[in-house]
Scaffold this motif. Structure first.
Motif, PDB file in Angstrom:
ATOM      1  N   PHE A 111      -9.534  -7.073  14.925  1.00  0.00           N
ATOM      2  CA  PHE A 111      -9.154  -6.819  13.383  1.00  0.00           C
ATOM      3  C   PHE A 111     -10.027  -7.774  12.577  1.00  0.00           C
ATOM      4  O   PHE A 111     -10.111  -8.989  12.970  1.00  0.00           O
ATOM      5  N   ARG A 112     -10.238  -7.217  11.300  1.00  0.00           N
ATOM      6  CA  ARG A 112     -11.123  -7.887  10.128  1.00  0.00           C
ATOM      7  C   ARG A 112     -10.090  -8.352   9.094  1.00  0.00           C
ATOM      8  O   ARG A 112     -10.569  -9.316   8.349  1.00  0.00           O
ATOM      9  N   ASN A 113      -9.032  -8.146   8.944  1.00  0.00           N
ATOM     10  CA  ASN A 113      -8.016  -8.584   8.036  1.00  0.00           C
ATOM     11  C   ASN A 113      -6.528  -8.460   8.727  1.00  0.00           C
ATOM     12  O   ASN A 113      -6.074  -8.071   9.797  1.00  0.00           O
ATOM     13  N   GLY A 114      -5.608  -9.211   8.032  1.00  0.00           N
ATOM     14  CA  GLY A 114      -4.321  -9.510   8.532  1.00  0.00           C
ATOM     15  C   GLY A 114      -3.911  -8.165   8.254  1.00  0.00           C
ATOM     16  O   GLY A 114      -3.762  -7.157   7.553  1.00  0.00           O
ATOM     17  N   PRO A 115      -2.297  -8.218   8.996  1.00  0.00           N
ATOM     18  CA  PRO A 115      -1.465  -7.073   8.861  1.00  0.00           C
ATOM     19  C   PRO A 115      -0.994  -6.632   7.501  1.00  0.00           C
ATOM     20  O   PRO A 115      -0.894  -5.424   7.297  1.00  0.00           O
ATOM     21  N   SER A 116      -0.778  -7.588   6.837  1.00  0.00           N
ATOM     22  CA  SER A 116      -0.358  -7.156   5.258  1.00  0.00           C
ATOM     23  C   SER A 116      -1.431  -6.059   4.388  1.00  0.00           C
ATOM     24  O   SER A 116      -0.887  -5.494   3.737  1.00  0.00           O
ATOM     25  N   TRP A 117      -2.797  -6.205   5.148  1.00  0.00           N
ATOM     26  CA  TRP A 117      -3.432  -5.141   4.409  1.00  0.00           C
ATOM     27  C   TRP A 117      -3.392  -4.040   4.838  1.00  0.00           C
ATOM     28  O   TRP A 117      -3.998  -2.769   4.202  1.00  0.00           O
ATOM     29  N   ALA A 118      -2.457  -3.523   5.753  1.00  0.00           N
ATOM     30  CA  ALA A 118      -1.948  -2.033   6.027  1.00  0.00           C
ATOM     31  C   ALA A 118      -1.265  -1.561   4.805  1.00  0.00           C
ATOM     32  O   ALA A 118      -1.329  -0.538   4.845  1.00  0.00           O
ATOM     33  N   VAL A 119      -0.877  -2.247   3.921  1.00  0.00           N
ATOM     34  CA  VAL A 119      -0.127  -2.031   2.674  1.00  0.00           C
ATOM     35  C   VAL A 119      -0.896  -2.137   1.515  1.00  0.00           C
ATOM     36  O   VAL A 119      -1.150  -1.224   0.771  1.00  0.00           O
ATOM     37  N   TRP A 120      -1.476  -3.463   1.517  1.00  0.00           N
ATOM     38  CA  TRP A 120      -2.183  -3.742   0.191  1.00  0.00           C
ATOM     39  C   TRP A 120      -3.572  -2.891   0.093  1.00  0.00           C
ATOM     40  O   TRP A 120      -3.811  -2.730  -0.989  1.00  0.00           O
ATOM     41  N   ALA A 121      -3.980  -2.548   1.198  1.00  0.00           N
ATOM     42  CA  ALA A 121      -5.151  -1.714   1.184  1.00  0.00           C
ATOM     43  C   ALA A 121      -4.992  -0.326   0.343  1.00  0.00           C
ATOM     44  O   ALA A 121      -6.153   0.279  -0.282  1.00  0.00           O
ATOM     45  N   TRP A 122      -3.860   0.112   0.340  1.00  0.00           N
ATOM     46  CA  TRP A 122      -3.440   1.229  -0.458  1.00  0.00           C
ATOM     47  C   TRP A 122      -3.357   1.051  -1.961  1.00  0.00           C
ATOM     48  O   TRP A 122      -3.129   1.964  -2.704  1.00  0.00           O
ATOM     49  N   CYS A 123      -2.886   0.031  -2.252  1.00  0.00           N
ATOM     50  CA  CYS A 123      -2.535  -0.358  -3.696  1.00  0.00           C
ATOM     51  C   CYS A 123      -3.482  -0.907  -4.580  1.00  0.00           C
ATOM     52  O   CYS A 123      -3.209  -0.875  -5.859  1.00  0.00           O
ATOM     53  N   ILE A 124      -4.659  -1.590  -4.057  1.00  0.00           N
ATOM     54  CA  ILE A 124      -5.709  -2.205  -4.936  1.00  0.00           C
ATOM     55  C   ILE A 124      -6.497  -1.425  -5.299  1.00  0.00           C
ATOM     56  O   ILE A 124      -7.158  -0.728  -4.529  1.00  0.00           O
ATOM     57  N   PRO A 125      -6.701  -1.235  -6.678  1.00  0.00           N
ATOM     58  CA  PRO A 125      -7.783   0.092  -7.003  1.00  0.00           C
ATOM     59  C   PRO A 125      -9.051  -0.533  -6.687  1.00  0.00           C
ATOM     60  O   PRO A 125      -9.470  -1.812  -6.352  1.00  0.00           O
ATOM     61  N   LEU A 126     -10.035   0.441  -6.245  1.00  0.00           N
ATOM     62  CA  LEU A 126     -11.373   0.352  -5.828  1.00  0.00           C
ATOM     63  C   LEU A 126     -11.277   0.098  -4.385  1.00  0.00           C
ATOM     64  O   LEU A 126     -11.812   0.756  -3.485  1.00  0.00           O
ATOM     65  N   ALA A 127     -10.358  -0.885  -4.054  1.00  0.00           N
ATOM     66  CA  ALA A 127     -10.387  -1.337  -2.451  1.00  0.00           C
ATOM     67  C   ALA A 127      -9.802  -0.196  -1.909  1.00  0.00           C
ATOM     68  O   ALA A 127     -10.273   0.018  -0.475  1.00  0.00           O
ATOM     69  N   ASN A 128      -8.905   0.497  -2.251  1.00  0.00           N
ATOM     70  CA  ASN A 128      -8.223   1.601  -1.947  1.00  0.00           C
ATOM     71  C   ASN A 128      -9.082   2.828  -1.351  1.00  0.00           C
ATOM     72  O   ASN A 128      -8.880   3.837  -0.743  1.00  0.00           O
ATOM     73  N   LEU A 129     -10.385   2.860  -1.811  1.00  0.00           N
ATOM     74  CA  LEU A 129     -11.352   3.821  -1.475  1.00  0.00           C
ATOM     75  C   LEU A 129     -11.883   3.587  -0.124  1.00  0.00           C
ATOM     76  O   LEU A 129     -12.593   4.525   0.524  1.00  0.00           O
ATOM     77  N   TRP A 130     -11.872   2.311   0.493  1.00  0.00           N
ATOM     78  CA  TRP A 130     -12.420   2.103   1.857  1.00  0.00           C
ATOM     79  C   TRP A 130     -11.752   1.140   2.668  1.00  0.00           C
ATOM     80  O   TRP A 130     -11.660   1.209   3.825  1.00  0.00           O
ATOM     81  N   MET A 131     -10.775   0.373   2.235  1.00  0.00           N
ATOM     82  CA  MET A 131      -9.901  -0.563   2.965  1.00  0.00           C
ATOM     83  C   MET A 131      -9.007   0.178   4.065  1.00  0.00           C
ATOM     84  O   MET A 131      -8.797  -0.272   4.945  1.00  0.00           O
ATOM     85  N   PRO A 132      -8.395   1.058   3.458  1.00  0.00           N
ATOM     86  CA  PRO A 132      -7.480   1.801   4.545  1.00  0.00           C
ATOM     87  C   PRO A 132      -8.237   2.421   5.652  1.00  0.00           C
ATOM     88  O   PRO A 132      -7.749   2.441   6.685  1.00  0.00           O
ATOM     89  N   HIS A 133      -9.568   2.861   5.471  1.00  0.00           N
ATOM     90  CA  HIS A 133     -10.292   3.544   6.524  1.00  0.00           C
ATOM     91  C   HIS A 133     -10.695   2.257   7.367  1.00  0.00           C
ATOM     92  O   HIS A 133     -10.732   2.322   8.531  1.00  0.00           O
ATOM     93  N   ARG A 134     -10.958   1.213   6.838  1.00  0.00           N
ATOM     94  CA  ARG A 134     -11.479  -0.199   7.697  1.00  0.00           C
ATOM     95  C   ARG A 134     -10.211  -0.402   8.561  1.00  0.00           C
ATOM     96  O   ARG A 134     -10.226  -0.750   9.758  1.00  0.00           O
ATOM     97  N   VAL A 135      -8.995  -0.625   7.948  1.00  0.00           N
ATOM     98  CA  VAL A 135      -7.850  -0.613   8.862  1.00  0.00           C
ATOM     99  C   VAL A 135      -7.609   0.089   9.990  1.00  0.00           C
ATOM    100  O   VAL A 135      -7.337  -0.099  10.985  1.00  0.00           O
TER     101      VAL A 135
END
Length: 245
Positions: A111-135
């Motif tokens: 894992f490259r990010n903490g567990p909270s990113w499983a939620v925040w990855a969907w909420c942050i504009p632009l980051a939600n284009l790739w962060m959920p896929h990363r998680v």
């Protein structure tokens, strides 16, 4: 050669390794089925409106009642999609966070990010284009059994890539279709917007099916690795003939 490609020595598997919860998976699948049903209704409405609009030089030969009825069904289907999307998204993110927590003990180094990113990855504009896929990729690799002696580390990520590609493509076509239909001046332009909406609904149906497959596979992989150990089930040894040493 990266560290992920190196065969790993056998280690004691913790007895507290978690098992997957299929209850939340069932709720998430139910939400996706509801969203898919709304997509099917939207497809029916799109094809009906598209046929009513026609292709006669930007004009429609349909009666006013037929046209109004088709537009009314099209708008209603769009509302149902929005209504179904919210609970589906909430349950999916809840399952996503649940699986992030469940898979971490199986491969903390993946894992490259903490567990909270499983939620925040969907909420942050632009980051939600790739962060959920990363998680999702991190969870998949963590749930993949480690290689046995002499085997390279392999993690077949195509279910993750397929789901995310269809999900992004459906969202893009949906935005284009909504903009084109809303700003249409002629029937031809409106028909083009409806056609793009058909593509969006088809992609969204594909994304829902891919999400179900991805979620089921990940849940099963997590359960198997948690119960059978980091190397997965032991390979079946071929039987030898009686009397053969």
């Amino acid at each position: 050669m990266s560290a992920f490609d190196q065969p790993r020595p056998a280690t004691a598997w913790p007895s507290w390794a978690p098992t997957a919860s299929f209850g939340l998976l069932a709720g998430m699948v139910a939400g996706l089925v509801l969203a898919a049903a709304c997509d099917v209704l939207s497809l029916v409405a799109c094809f009906r409106l598209r046929s009513v609009i026609g292709t006669d030089g930007g004009f429609t030969a349909a009666s006013a009642d037929s046209f109004d009825s088709a537009v009314s069904l099209y708008d209603a289907a769009a509302r149902y999609q929005v209504i179904a999307y919210l609970p589906c998204a909430i349950v999916f993110v809840a399952w996503f966070l649940h699986m992030r927590r469940r898979t971490e003990p199986l491969g903390p180094d993946r894992f490259r990010n903490g567990p909270s990113w499983a939620v925040w990855a969907w909420c942050i504009p632009l980051a939600n284009l790739w962060m959920p896929h990363r998680v999702a990729t991190d969870m998949w690799t963590a749930a993949t059994p480690l290689p046995r002696d002499g085997e390279p580390y392999r993690s077949r990520l195509w279910p993750v890539h397929l789901w995310w590609t269809l999900f992004l493509a459906s969202g893009l076509f949906n935005r284009l279709a909504a903009y084109k239909y809303k700003h249409a001046v002629t029937f031809t332009e409106a028909r083009s917007g409806v056609t793009q909406d058909i593509v969006s609904d088809a992609l969204h149906l594909g994304a829902a099916a891919a999400a179900v497959y991805f979620a089921y596979r990940l849940t099963v992989m997590q359960r198997v690795k948690a119960t059978a150990g980091p190397f997965g089930p032991a390979p079946v040894q071929p039987r030898t003939a009686e009397g053969t040493p």
